[in-house]
Design a protein around this motif. Structure first.
Motif, PDB file in Angstrom:
ATOM      1  N   PHE A  51      -6.956   4.089   1.648  1.00 33.59           N
ATOM      2  CA  PHE A  51      -6.650   2.855   2.380  1.00 33.59           C
ATOM      3  C   PHE A  51      -5.164   2.810   2.750  1.00 33.59           C
ATOM      4  CE2 PHE A  51      -5.366  -1.599   2.563  1.00 33.59           C
ATOM      5  CZ  PHE A  51      -6.336  -2.150   3.394  1.00 33.59           C
ATOM      6  N   ASN A  52      -4.325   3.157   1.815  1.00 34.71           N
ATOM      7  CA  ASN A  52      -2.883   3.140   2.069  1.00 34.71           C
ATOM      8  C   ASN A  52      -2.435   4.310   2.941  1.00 34.71           C
ATOM      9  OD1 ASN A  52      -1.401   0.873   0.481  1.00 34.71           O
ATOM     10  ND2 ASN A  52      -3.032   1.568  -0.867  1.00 34.71           N
ATOM     11  N   GLN A  53      -3.019   5.479   2.711  1.00 33.20           N
ATOM     12  CA  GLN A  53      -2.636   6.662   3.495  1.00 33.20           C
ATOM     13  C   GLN A  53      -3.057   6.523   4.957  1.00 33.20           C
ATOM     14  OE1 GLN A  53      -4.777   9.390   1.029  1.00 33.20           O
ATOM     15  NE2 GLN A  53      -3.021   9.832  -0.305  1.00 33.20           N
ATOM     16  N   GLU A  54      -4.216   5.874   5.186  1.00 39.76           N
ATOM     17  CA  GLU A  54      -4.737   5.754   6.547  1.00 39.76           C
ATOM     18  C   GLU A  54      -4.126   4.582   7.305  1.00 39.76           C
ATOM     19  OE1 GLU A  54      -9.036   5.727   6.489  1.00 39.76           O
ATOM     20  OE2 GLU A  54      -9.121   7.614   5.373  1.00 39.76           O
ATOM     21  N   TYR A  55      -3.448   3.687   6.578  1.00 39.91           N
ATOM     22  CA  TYR A  55      -2.848   2.536   7.256  1.00 39.91           C
ATOM     23  C   TYR A  55      -1.749   3.049   8.201  1.00 39.91           C
ATOM     24  CZ  TYR A  55      -1.946  -2.356   7.951  1.00 39.91           C
ATOM     25  OH  TYR A  55      -1.856  -3.592   8.527  1.00 39.91           O
ATOM     26  N   PRO A  56      -1.715   2.587   9.452  1.00 39.51           N
ATOM     27  CA  PRO A  56      -0.706   3.093  10.391  1.00 39.51           C
ATOM     28  C   PRO A  56       0.697   2.995   9.796  1.00 39.51           C
ATOM     29  CG  PRO A  56      -2.308   1.718  11.526  1.00 39.51           C
ATOM     30  CD  PRO A  56      -2.611   1.597  10.063  1.00 39.51           C
ATOM     31  N   ASP A  57       1.406   4.106   9.788  1.00 41.28           N
ATOM     32  CA  ASP A  57       2.675   4.193   9.050  1.00 41.28           C
ATOM     33  C   ASP A  57       3.794   3.487   9.803  1.00 41.28           C
ATOM     34  OD1 ASP A  57       4.420   4.801   7.016  1.00 41.28           O
ATOM     35  OD2 ASP A  57       4.057   6.957   7.059  1.00 41.28           O
ATOM     36  N   GLY A  58       4.950   3.419   9.147  1.00 36.53           N
ATOM     37  CA  GLY A  58       6.108   2.751   9.718  1.00 36.53           C
ATOM     38  C   GLY A  58       6.535   1.573   8.864  1.00 36.53           C
ATOM     39  N   TRP A  59       5.769   1.280   7.812  1.00 43.06           N
ATOM     40  CA  TRP A  59       6.072   0.136   6.949  1.00 43.06           C
ATOM     41  C   TRP A  59       7.118   0.521   5.893  1.00 43.06           C
ATOM     42  CZ3 TRP A  59       4.319   1.837   2.197  1.00 43.06           C
ATOM     43  CH2 TRP A  59       3.233   2.718   2.188  1.00 43.06           C
ATOM     44  N   TYR A  81       7.739  -4.018   9.322  1.00 38.73           N
ATOM     45  CA  TYR A  81       6.706  -3.258  10.042  1.00 38.73           C
ATOM     46  C   TYR A  81       6.745  -3.633  11.509  1.00 38.73           C
ATOM     47  CZ  TYR A  81       2.060  -1.204  10.891  1.00 38.73           C
ATOM     48  OH  TYR A  81       1.007  -0.446  11.346  1.00 38.73           O
ATOM     49  N   ARG A  82       7.012  -2.637  12.345  1.00 36.33           N
ATOM     50  CA  ARG A  82       6.999  -2.840  13.798  1.00 36.33           C
ATOM     51  C   ARG A  82       7.869  -4.017  14.228  1.00 36.33           C
ATOM     52  NH1 ARG A  82       0.504  -1.546  14.970  1.00 36.33           N
ATOM     53  NH2 ARG A  82       0.675   0.651  14.412  1.00 36.33           N
ATOM     54  N   GLY A  83       9.069  -4.069  13.668  1.00 37.97           N
ATOM     55  CA  GLY A  83      10.033  -5.100  14.067  1.00 37.97           C
ATOM     56  C   GLY A  83       9.835  -6.456  13.440  1.00 37.97           C
ATOM     57  N   GLU A  84       8.803  -6.573  12.597  1.00 35.66           N
ATOM     58  CA  GLU A  84       8.556  -7.849  11.928  1.00 35.66           C
ATOM     59  C   GLU A  84       8.821  -7.740  10.429  1.00 35.66           C
ATOM     60  OE1 GLU A  84       5.370 -10.678  13.486  1.00 35.66           O
ATOM     61  OE2 GLU A  84       4.421  -8.697  13.588  1.00 35.66           O
ATOM     62  N   GLU A  85       9.034  -8.878   9.794  1.00 36.07           N
ATOM     63  CA  GLU A  85       9.142  -8.924   8.344  1.00 36.07           C
ATOM     64  C   GLU A  85       7.987  -9.763   7.813  1.00 36.07           C
ATOM     65  OE1 GLU A  85      12.943  -9.476   6.543  1.00 36.07           O
ATOM     66  OE2 GLU A  85      13.271  -7.440   7.269  1.00 36.07           O
ATOM     67  N   LEU A  86       7.076  -9.091   7.133  1.00 34.33           N
ATOM     68  CA  LEU A  86       5.906  -9.759   6.585  1.00 34.33           C
ATOM     69  C   LEU A  86       6.088  -9.934   5.084  1.00 34.33           C
ATOM     70  CD1 LEU A  86       3.387  -7.342   8.312  1.00 34.33           C
ATOM     71  CD2 LEU A  86       4.065  -9.606   9.129  1.00 34.33           C
ATOM     72  N   ALA A  87       5.588 -11.041   4.558  1.00 32.63           N
ATOM     73  CA  ALA A  87       5.575 -11.241   3.110  1.00 32.63           C
ATOM     74  C   ALA A  87       4.220 -10.817   2.558  1.00 32.63           C
ATOM     75  CB  ALA A  87       5.822 -12.704   2.771  1.00 32.63           C
ATOM     76  N   ALA A  88       4.216 -10.327   1.335  1.00 37.58           N
ATOM     77  CA  ALA A  88       2.970 -10.122   0.608  1.00 37.58           C
ATOM     78  C   ALA A  88       3.173 -10.584  -0.827  1.00 37.58           C
ATOM     79  CB  ALA A  88       2.535  -8.667   0.637  1.00 37.58           C
ATOM     80  N   THR A  89       2.143 -11.212  -1.384  1.00 33.14           N
ATOM     81  CA  THR A  89       2.186 -11.624  -2.782  1.00 33.14           C
ATOM     82  C   THR A  89       0.996 -10.999  -3.495  1.00 33.14           C
ATOM     83  OG1 THR A  89       1.011 -13.707  -2.301  1.00 33.14           O
ATOM     84  CG2 THR A  89       3.403 -13.768  -2.261  1.00 33.14           C
ATOM     85  N   SER A  90       1.255 -10.445  -4.675  1.00 38.89           N
ATOM     86  CA  SER A  90       0.272  -9.597  -5.358  1.00 38.89           C
ATOM     87  C   SER A  90       0.217  -9.954  -6.837  1.00 38.89           C
ATOM     88  CB  SER A  90       0.669  -8.124  -5.229  1.00 38.89           C
ATOM     89  OG  SER A  90       1.016  -7.797  -3.891  1.00 38.89           O
ATOM     90  N   PHE A  91      -0.993  -9.961  -7.363  1.00 40.61           N
ATOM     91  CA  PHE A  91      -1.209 -10.254  -8.775  1.00 40.61           C
ATOM     92  C   PHE A  91      -1.895  -9.044  -9.401  1.00 40.61           C
ATOM     93  CE2 PHE A  91      -0.369 -14.152  -6.736  1.00 40.61           C
ATOM     94  CZ  PHE A  91       0.281 -14.927  -7.685  1.00 40.61           C
ATOM     95  N   PHE A  92      -1.290  -8.527 -10.465  1.00 40.44           N
ATOM     96  CA  PHE A  92      -1.723  -7.284 -11.087  1.00 40.44           C
ATOM     97  C   PHE A  92      -2.288  -7.541 -12.479  1.00 40.44           C
ATOM     98  CE2 PHE A  92       1.644  -6.230  -8.143  1.00 40.44           C
ATOM     99  CZ  PHE A  92       1.268  -5.029  -7.590  1.00 40.44           C
ATOM    100  N   ASP A  93      -3.395  -6.847 -12.767  1.00 42.06           N
ATOM    101  CA  ASP A  93      -3.934  -6.774 -14.131  1.00 42.06           C
ATOM    102  C   ASP A  93      -3.903  -5.322 -14.575  1.00 42.06           C
ATOM    103  OD1 ASP A  93      -5.387  -9.232 -12.959  1.00 42.06           O
ATOM    104  OD2 ASP A  93      -5.767  -9.339 -15.101  1.00 42.06           O
ATOM    105  N   LEU A  94      -3.308  -5.082 -15.725  1.00 45.18           N
ATOM    106  CA  LEU A  94      -3.297  -3.730 -16.275  1.00 45.18           C
ATOM    107  C   LEU A  94      -4.369  -3.598 -17.350  1.00 45.18           C
ATOM    108  CD1 LEU A  94      -0.611  -3.972 -14.749  1.00 45.18           C
ATOM    109  CD2 LEU A  94       0.430  -2.567 -16.530  1.00 45.18           C
ATOM    110  N   ASP A  95      -4.847  -2.374 -17.545  1.00 41.92           N
ATOM    111  CA  ASP A  95      -5.844  -2.156 -18.598  1.00 41.92           C
ATOM    112  C   ASP A  95      -5.142  -1.835 -19.924  1.00 41.92           C
ATOM    113  OD1 ASP A  95      -5.091   0.508 -18.518  1.00 41.92           O
ATOM    114  OD2 ASP A  95      -6.919   1.188 -17.504  1.00 41.92           O
TER     115      ASP A  95
END
Lengths: 124, 124
Positions: A51-59, A81-95
């Protein structure tokens, strides 16, 4: 075994570096990646990497905030990405082995505020 | 002084209860509320309270995840509003007295996924 803070920090560093082997080493085999906005769910390390490898690069990713405690962490990143600044928020669970088992991630888009609150809010 | 986890948990409980005095007691005088999606910034406890009090009512908040460490916390909540379930993700900074000094909050909307990744993602 390292802390959730160190693991999640290493995750973003490896992703930004496109160091897919390093990303893979941080993920559980059966990692689940949830995208609630699209109701998409990607299951398993190989699918997640593709999913990450196939996402169009440049980010390019910058971590603004990382909060971690026990087996959980949350981050707020900026993705250029492509002249824009996007936010992402992520919640992680570890095993129990300290590997990333679940990620729930949001990509909130910009929008115009509804009218009626100009008396309370500045714009920046 | 309580932990960031206890303070932020109490914040959401007080907000859901519309217990404005309890919310006010958790906030620094000069609290700043950032909404990066609209580039709105609301400064000060009174403005923050009015912003929430004036927001059309009917919302109900559930905390899905709270991660806290030191003077920082992050939450992912669900807001039930007018028949919809909205997600919000929030990043909190507390001051030295343990009061909420900054909140940066995102309200990510649902969207349709771009084509080309159906081979990797289930929908739910």
């Amino acid at each position: 075994m390292t802390s959730a803070e160190a693991t999640v920090s290493a995750y973003w560093t490896a992703l930004e570096a496109r160091d897919w082997e390093a990303v893979a080493r941080l993920l559980a085999d059966d990692v689940v990646y949830h995208l609630p906005q699209t109701r998409e769910r990607i299951v398993g390390r190989e699918s997640f990497l593709r999913f990450n490898q196939e996402y169009p690069d440049g980010w390019h990713l910058t971590v603004n905030r990382l909060v971690a405690s026990g087996r959980r962490a949350a981050t707020w990143i900026t993705c250029a990405y492509r002249g824009e600044e996007l936010a992402a928020t992520s919640f992680f669970d570890l095993d129990d082995a300290g590997l990333v088992r679940e990620i729930t991630e949001f990509w909130p888009a910009a929008y115009e505020p509804p009218p009626g609150r100009e008396h309370l809010a500045d714009r920046y």
